[in-house]
Scaffold this motif. Structure first.
Motif, PDB file in Angstrom:
ATOM      1  N   ASP A  52       0.834  -1.199   0.000  1.00 12.16           N
ATOM      2  CA  ASP A  52       0.000   0.000   0.000  1.00 12.16           C
ATOM      3  C   ASP A  52       0.868   1.248   0.000  1.00 12.16           C
ATOM      4  O   ASP A  52       1.914   1.298   0.662  1.00 12.16           O
TER       5      ASP A  52
ATOM      6  N   ARG B  31      -0.097  -6.803   3.444  1.00 12.24           N
ATOM      7  CA  ARG B  31      -1.006  -5.657   3.532  1.00 12.24           C
ATOM      8  C   ARG B  31      -2.013  -5.776   4.675  1.00 12.24           C
ATOM      9  O   ARG B  31      -2.272  -4.808   5.387  1.00 12.24           O
TER      10      ARG B  31
ATOM     11  N   SER C 234      -1.032  -7.249 -11.986  1.00 13.00           N
ATOM     12  CA  SER C 234      -1.612  -7.968 -10.862  1.00 13.00           C
ATOM     13  C   SER C 234      -2.982  -7.365 -10.518  1.00 13.00           C
ATOM     14  O   SER C 234      -3.106  -6.589  -9.569  1.00 13.00           O
TER      15      SER C 234
ATOM     16  N   ASP D 191      -4.442  -7.579  -6.729  1.00  6.28           N
ATOM     17  CA  ASP D 191      -3.691  -6.730  -5.802  1.00  6.28           C
ATOM     18  C   ASP D 191      -3.913  -5.253  -6.127  1.00  6.28           C
ATOM     19  O   ASP D 191      -4.066  -4.427  -5.228  1.00  6.28           O
ATOM     20  N   SER D 192      -3.913  -4.923  -7.409  1.00  7.91           N
ATOM     21  CA  SER D 192      -4.061  -3.520  -7.801  1.00  7.91           C
ATOM     22  C   SER D 192      -5.411  -2.979  -7.346  1.00  7.91           C
ATOM     23  O   SER D 192      -5.493  -1.873  -6.791  1.00  7.91           O
TER      24      SER D 192
ATOM     25  N   ASP E 215      -7.140  -3.931  -4.916  1.00 10.09           N
ATOM     26  CA  ASP E 215      -7.089  -3.828  -3.454  1.00 10.09           C
ATOM     27  C   ASP E 215      -6.351  -2.566  -3.003  1.00 10.09           C
ATOM     28  O   ASP E 215      -6.833  -1.822  -2.133  1.00 10.09           O
ATOM     29  N   ILE E 216      -5.208  -2.286  -3.597  1.00 14.12           N
ATOM     30  CA  ILE E 216      -4.440  -1.115  -3.127  1.00 14.12           C
ATOM     31  C   ILE E 216      -5.080   0.199  -3.596  1.00 14.12           C
ATOM     32  O   ILE E 216      -4.979   1.215  -2.931  1.00 14.12           O
TER      33      ILE E 216
END
Lengths: 401, 250
Positions: free
Chosen positions: A159, A323, B18, B21-22, B24-25
């Protein structure tokens, strides 16, 4: 299968040799290699820098150890060179910096999760939230100075968010010191963790102190000055976890063991065969150095190294994203502060606490970390991508699509 | 090993590498507010504050004698110092390009040894010309003037590209193109300055250098263009679609 460090003797010290061509190899690819390949390279450079640093400090204060230390140190110098030179030249100091912070976040998270001593685990979580904020600040700098996306370096693993704000991380030096583990009762993993994170943070400090002046932008120069100061705090904090009553040779043996453990961890993770081969080679070299040091320890101290070393190595460090753990820690512990070696809620400290006085003085002329990231929220493709999307394609004042 | 710069590989720098993951962030980044208010203009304000306090990067060494006492001689010396330094570095760039040419070869319409060598020699002679002029004006041709320093900082990436063994001859030509574009503009400006100061003879000599530089630019641009076109033809690449498809999707 776990590595038996007593059985595995590695490569003998006199067979650990290099050439200049061997030291300067084809670097990893900034574009194609996995972010954790870069993480391992940056991390292991820090581990080896500490191997040299520790041995130099001891050599300055110990006549008898000078020769055996010189022999090991020269090999370690070349191991560090080979590793550090894997960083590619198209990776700028700021991009490498983003890599350093990803190391500090993901490796510290892995350590914090596995650390059996609750006080040390707390300390790692405390430091973690601060390094987490550094990634966000440097990410904002990267976007706003060069118009580039920090996630192209961190690759969606980590993050890019505000953590415990850097501007409140500045503490009186006495509030950075912690209670050390007890060498008699601490398990080997606790010692390996404390030495590893101390090494990594010390190198981060040294790196920022080296590259900071290369920047032309005054806010970038200020930000490196500010975060280097926190890394100095972190180095002080983590090194204070080490038991100062360990004998010099005890420390040297554990340090070699820590190096074996970290190379072995990289070996377990790495998928790029060119890099993996290096981790294998250096695991074997470090085993050789460990046995050299064990011999010395047993000769001088007349003790069995099995008293201090683990029989087999612990599970390797998790070079992967954390994360969920980091977010949970941020949610629960963002407002922690330290009062001497104790952790307290920031709001519970009196307004005239020495750390507040200290930080208010430092920030009284403006805060670089606040300036650089004012209003910044990471957006894929940089914050300009969102702005450009809002604007659309315009030619001579007219929309072209 | 990849044969050309644009061969498909495992580039991991984009968010599409990804998607889970992308997503999510991105969501986490949208949820968490910045710790401080403001925007990207604050960096510029600090920069302005420092700029007001700054007294520049350094000075021009004083010449012993110079024609045209009613003008500020240091400006001319500064710009001459810049040209001399740029031409000198240019020689190193073409040496690097030749080394890549020897090991990697060229392509149809690409650079030739003779072409690269000719430009290298031109750059060397231009360096000699400006050094000679500086000496005649009583200036020190070995001094690094502020404009020379600025030009070197500006073009810091050029020797980095040329000397990187992972970057091929086409990449190198891109660096040379940047160098030639700025070199042409540099000579044009120097000629104007010379005429303005009454150095007409010098201006004529500099014009010959500019003529050569204009040819360099054409050569380099054509070599590069031929290389890129050829590469695009050899490997079919997906056609880019204009429009909202360019927006990253997760």
């Amino acid at each position: 299968m776990a590595l038996d460090i007593f059985k595995e003797k590695g490569v003998p010290l006199d067979r650990q040799v290099f050439t200049w061509k061997d030291l300067v190899r084809r670097p990893y690819s900034k574009l194609d290699d996995d972010a954790f390949t870069r993480v391992c390279v940056i991390y292991m450079n820090g581990i080896m820098a500490d191997a040299l640093r520790t041995k130099h400090a001891i050599a300055r204060m110990n006549r008898d150890l000078r020769e055996p230390l010189a022999l090991v140190r020269r090999v370690e110098q070349h191991e560090q060179t080979l590793i550090n030179w894997l960083n590619p030249p198209d990776q700028t100091p700021l991009e490498t910096t983003l890599g350093f912070e990803q190391v500090a976040i993901e490796v510290t998270a892995s350590v914090a999760l596995r650390e059996p001593d609750p006080y040390l685990a707390q300390t790692y979580r405390f430091g973690l939230l601060e390094d987490f904020d550094h990634l966000y600040r440097y990410g904002a700098l990267y976007d706003r100075l060069e118009g580039k996306d920090p996630n192209s370096i961190t690759q969606s693993y980590t993050d890019i968010l505000a953590g415990r704000p850097t501007s409140v991380e500045h503490r009186n030096p006495l509030d950075d010191l912690r209670r050390p583990y007890d060498k008699r009762t601490a398990v080997p993993l606790t010692k390996l963790h404390a030495m590893s994170i101390t090494a990594a943070e010390n190198q981060t400090h040294d790196y920022y102190m080296t590259v900071g002046p290369f920047f032309s932008d005054p806010v970038a120069r200020q930000l490196y000055a500010e975060i280097a100061s926190i890394e100095e705090q972190h180095t002080s904090m983590y090194e204070s976890l080490l038991d100062p009553d360990e004998t010099v040779l005890e420390k040297l043996v554990m340090h070699e063991c820590m190096q074996v453990y970290n190379f072995y961890s990289c070996l377990a993770y790495e998928k790029n065969p060119r890099i993996k081969e290096i981790w294998q080679r250096f695991t074997d070299y470090e085993l050789g150095q460990l046995h050299h040091m064990i011999q010395l320890f047993q000769q001088v101290e007349g003790r069995d190294a099995a008293e201090i070393l683990p029989k087999t190595l612990p599970d390797p460090i998790g070079f992967k994203e954390h994360r969920e753990f980091v977010r949970k820690t941020l949610n629960q512990e963002e407002d922690l502060a330290s009062n001497g070696p104790d952790y307290v809620r920031m709001a519970d400290l009196p307004r005239d606490h020495r750390s507040f006085v200290y930080r208010d003085q430092l920030n009284s002329d403006g805060s670089p970390s606040e300036t650089v990231a004012a209003g910044y929220q990471w957006t894929p493709g940089t914050e300009l991508a969102a702005r450009a999307q809002r604007m659309g394609s315009v030619l001579e004042g007219k929309k072209v699509h | 090993m990849k044969k050309t710069t644009s061969d498909l590989g495992m580039n991991r720098t984009g968010i599409a590498t990804s998607p889970v993951d992308s997503a999510d962030i991105i969501q986490a980044a949208q949820k968490r507010q910045p710790s401080h208010l403001g925007d990207d203009s604050l960096i510029l304000k600090v920069r302005q504050q420092y700029a007001v306090e700054s007294d520049g990067i350094g000075s021009v060494p004083p010449p012993t004698s110079l024609k045209g006492s009613n003008s500020k001689p240091t400006v001319f010396i500064d710009k001459l110092g810049e040209r001399a330094a740029f031409e000198r570095s240019g020689v190193r760039l073409y040496q690097g390009a030749l080394a890549k040419f020897e090991v990697l070869g060229s392509w149809e319409g690409g650079p030739t040894r003779e072409g690269l060598t000719r430009i290298l020699n031109d750059e060397l002679s231009h360096f000699g010309l400006v050094s000679e002029v500086l000496t005649k004006l009583g200036a020190d041709p070995t001094a690094m003037t502020p404009c020379a320093d600025v030009a070197a900082v500006t073009s810091m990436g050029l020797p980095a590209v040329v000397s990187d063994p992972r970057m091929n001859l086409r990449d190198t030509l891109h660096a040379l193109l940047v160098a030639e574009l700025t070199d042409n503009a540099g000579w044009e400006m120097l000629i104007e300055l010379s005429r303005g100061l009454g150095h007409d003879t010098l201006a004529e000599r500099f014009q010959l250098a500019l003529d050569a530089e204009a040819e360099h630019l054409t050569l380099v641009r054509n070599w590069l263009s031929a290389g890129v076109t050829l590469e695009a033809r050899a490997t079919p690449v997906p056609r880019a679609e204009a429009g909202p498809g360019l927006t990253p999707t997760v």
